[in-house]
Motif scaffolding. Structure first.
Motif, short mmCIF file in Angstrom:
data_model
loop_
_atom_site.label_atom_id
_atom_site.label_comp_id
_atom_site.label_asym_id
_atom_site.label_seq_id
_atom_site.Cartn_x
_atom_site.Cartn_y
_atom_site.Cartn_z
N GLY A 208 24.02 -4.48 -1.09
CA GLY A 208 24.54 -5.80 -1.43
C GLY A 208 24.19 -6.88 -0.43
O GLY A 208 24.78 -7.97 -0.44
N LEU A 209 23.21 -6.61 0.44
CA LEU A 209 22.84 -7.58 1.48
C LEU A 209 21.75 -8.54 1.02
O LEU A 209 21.56 -9.60 1.60
N VAL A 210 21.01 -8.14 -0.03
CA VAL A 210 19.91 -8.96 -0.54
C VAL A 210 19.95 -8.93 -2.06
O VAL A 210 20.30 -7.92 -2.66
N THR A 211 19.58 -10.05 -2.67
CA THR A 211 19.49 -10.11 -4.13
C THR A 211 18.13 -10.68 -4.52
O THR A 211 17.45 -11.31 -3.71
N ALA A 212 17.76 -10.44 -5.77
CA ALA A 212 16.49 -10.97 -6.27
C ALA A 212 16.48 -12.50 -6.25
O ALA A 212 15.46 -13.13 -5.94
N SER A 213 17.62 -13.10 -6.56
CA SER A 213 17.70 -14.57 -6.55
C SER A 213 17.49 -15.12 -5.14
O SER A 213 16.87 -16.18 -4.97
N PHE A 214 17.99 -14.40 -4.16
CA PHE A 214 17.80 -14.81 -2.76
C PHE A 214 16.31 -14.79 -2.40
O PHE A 214 15.79 -15.72 -1.78
N LEU A 215 15.62 -13.72 -2.80
CA LEU A 215 14.20 -13.60 -2.51
C LEU A 215 13.39 -14.66 -3.26
O LEU A 215 12.42 -15.20 -2.72
N ARG A 216 13.79 -14.95 -4.49
CA ARG A 216 13.10 -15.99 -5.25
C ARG A 216 13.33 -17.36 -4.61
O ARG A 216 12.41 -18.19 -4.56
N LYS A 217 14.52 -17.59 -4.10
CA LYS A 217 14.86 -18.87 -3.48
C LYS A 217 13.96 -19.15 -2.27
O LYS A 217 13.53 -20.28 -2.05
N TYR A 218 13.70 -18.09 -1.50
CA TYR A 218 12.91 -18.26 -0.28
C TYR A 218 11.45 -17.85 -0.46
O TYR A 218 10.73 -17.66 0.51
N ARG A 219 11.03 -17.71 -1.73
CA ARG A 219 9.64 -17.35 -2.00
C ARG A 219 8.66 -18.37 -1.40
O ARG A 219 7.65 -18.01 -0.83
N LYS A 220 8.96 -19.64 -1.56
CA LYS A 220 8.04 -20.68 -1.09
C LYS A 220 7.83 -20.59 0.42
O LYS A 220 6.72 -20.83 0.92
N TYR A 221 8.89 -20.23 1.14
CA TYR A 221 8.76 -20.07 2.59
C TYR A 221 7.90 -18.85 2.92
O TYR A 221 7.10 -18.88 3.86
N ALA A 222 8.08 -17.79 2.14
CA ALA A 222 7.28 -16.59 2.35
C ALA A 222 5.80 -16.88 2.09
O ALA A 222 4.92 -16.41 2.84
N VAL A 223 5.51 -17.66 1.05
CA VAL A 223 4.13 -18.01 0.74
C VAL A 223 3.51 -18.81 1.88
O VAL A 223 2.37 -18.56 2.29
N VAL A 224 4.27 -19.77 2.41
CA VAL A 224 3.77 -20.59 3.52
C VAL A 224 3.47 -19.73 4.74
O VAL A 224 2.43 -19.87 5.39
N ILE A 225 4.39 -18.80 5.05
CA ILE A 225 4.19 -17.93 6.22
C ILE A 225 2.95 -17.06 6.04
O ILE A 225 2.14 -16.90 6.96
N PRO A 247 -2.69 -9.34 -1.13
CA PRO A 247 -1.88 -8.11 -1.00
C PRO A 247 -0.50 -8.37 -0.42
O PRO A 247 0.49 -7.77 -0.86
N MET A 248 -0.39 -9.28 0.54
CA MET A 248 0.90 -9.56 1.17
C MET A 248 1.84 -10.25 0.18
O MET A 248 3.04 -9.95 0.13
N LEU A 249 1.30 -11.15 -0.64
CA LEU A 249 2.12 -11.83 -1.65
C LEU A 249 2.54 -10.86 -2.75
O LEU A 249 3.66 -10.94 -3.28
N LEU A 250 1.64 -9.93 -3.11
CA LEU A 250 1.98 -8.93 -4.12
C LEU A 250 3.11 -8.02 -3.64
O LEU A 250 3.99 -7.64 -4.42
N ILE A 251 3.10 -7.67 -2.35
CA ILE A 251 4.17 -6.86 -1.78
C ILE A 251 5.50 -7.60 -1.88
O ILE A 251 6.54 -7.02 -2.23
N TYR A 252 5.48 -8.89 -1.60
CA TYR A 252 6.71 -9.68 -1.68
C TYR A 252 7.21 -9.76 -3.12
O TYR A 252 8.42 -9.62 -3.38
N GLU A 253 6.29 -9.98 -4.06
CA GLU A 253 6.68 -10.06 -5.47
C GLU A 253 7.21 -8.72 -5.96
O GLU A 253 8.17 -8.66 -6.75
N ALA A 254 6.60 -7.62 -5.49
CA ALA A 254 7.09 -6.29 -5.87
C ALA A 254 8.51 -6.08 -5.36
O ALA A 254 9.34 -5.45 -6.03
N SER A 255 8.81 -6.62 -4.18
CA SER A 255 10.16 -6.51 -3.62
C SER A 255 11.18 -7.24 -4.49
O SER A 255 12.30 -6.76 -4.68
N ILE A 256 10.78 -8.40 -5.02
CA ILE A 256 11.67 -9.15 -5.90
C ILE A 256 11.97 -8.36 -7.17
O ILE A 256 13.13 -8.27 -7.62
N ILE A 257 10.93 -7.76 -7.75
CA ILE A 257 11.10 -6.97 -8.98
C ILE A 257 12.01 -5.77 -8.73
O ILE A 257 12.91 -5.47 -9.54
#
Length: 274
Positions: A208-225, A247-257
């Motif tokens: 319960g420490l992370v949610t998909a909505s949380f990851l989607r919210k900070y997606r833009k920051y992850a892309v910039v990094i 590959p790094m962005l795909l890993i992040y998207e897989a985490s959201i899914i």
């Protein structure tokens, strides 16, 4: 000693379990490090110093790719204008020891995962405990994929960038062996652990420490990094940056899914119990 039930274990019992996890994992790393010692010549000459050769497979791939895309010789590596030197009396001995330990950690990683699984499994549902083999396989596969990505993509691009970067023609690049090998170890291990992100997100979502909505919210920051990292370690061309970033962005998207699936399954169980 008979293993206690999770509900019966005190805080000190958990610490004891953790201590033995670390002890057994350390022994596994030492064993694998000892084995790699007998292949140290190959590890250094072929693997570690491979990216210092202009004929390294990654450089040839990018050169062929530049020709196919009509960029001529724009991203072809023809020379590595630097030398690697040792300036410490015990430098090469220390480097050999720590390189073997690093290789031992990489090779022992599946066993370490197995120890981690045994440590956390009492907190899981019975149906989840059956997935031990799948957990070890997927986690190990992701880690080794990350290690390979770090070695064949991040490392050669970083070596090429730092080898050719100059603030003045007066300065000659003479890299210390500790700095060079340290960069390789950091890049490889960091990529291996980064590729574990979907697994980490899975457990964080379960807690319960992370949610998909949380990851989607900070997606833009992850892309910039990711784009910043790609821009730093790659030559100044779009093709190289895209190859590193995807590959790094795909890993992040897989985490959201994965996080979304975990939450969906949890909601279904809650509905069935209510």
């Amino acid at each position: 000693m008979e293993k206690k039930n999770l509900n019966e274990m005190s805080f000190l019992d958990h610490l004891e379990e953790l201590r033995w996890l670390l002890v057994r994992s350390t022994i596994a790393i030492i064993i694998m490090a000892t084995i790699t010692f007998f292949f140290s010549d190959y590890i250094f000459d072929v693997i570690i110093f491979g990216p210092t050769n202009a004929n390294f497979i990654t450089y040839r791939f990018f050169c062929d790719l530049s020709h196919q895309l009509g960029f001529a010789e724009s991203i072809c590596v023809t020379d590595m204008p630097f030398i690697i030197q040792n300036t410490d009396m015990e430098g090469q001995v220390t480097m050999l020891v720590w390189t073997c330990i690093t290789a031992g950690f990489i090779l022992a990683f599946p066993y370490i995962l197995w120890e981690v699984w045994k440590f956390i499994s009492p907190a899981l549902y019975q149906t989840e405990k059956k997935h031990a083999k799948l957990f070890i396989f997927v986690s190990s596969l992701l880690f080794f994929m990350g290690v390979l990505f770090g070695y064949f993509v991040i490392v050669p691009m970083s070596v090429n960038f730092f080898a050719t970067f100059k603030v003045s023609e007066v300065i000659k690049n003479e890299f210390n062996i500790q700095s060079y090998v340290g960069m390789i170890k950091t890049s490889v291990i960091a990529c291996g652990l980064f590729f574990e992100l979907p697994i980490i997100i899975y457990f964080l979502t379960k807690l319960g420490l992370v949610t998909a909505s949380f990851l989607r919210k900070y997606r833009k920051y992850a892309v910039v990094i990711v784009l910043i990292v790609a821009a730093i370690v790659t030559p100044p061309d779009v093709v190289s940056q895209v190859i590193v970033s995807i590959p790094m962005l795909l890993i992040y998207e897989a985490s959201i899914i994965i996080s979304a699936i975990v939450i969906k399954n949890k909601n279904k169980k809650d509905e069935q119990l209510s």
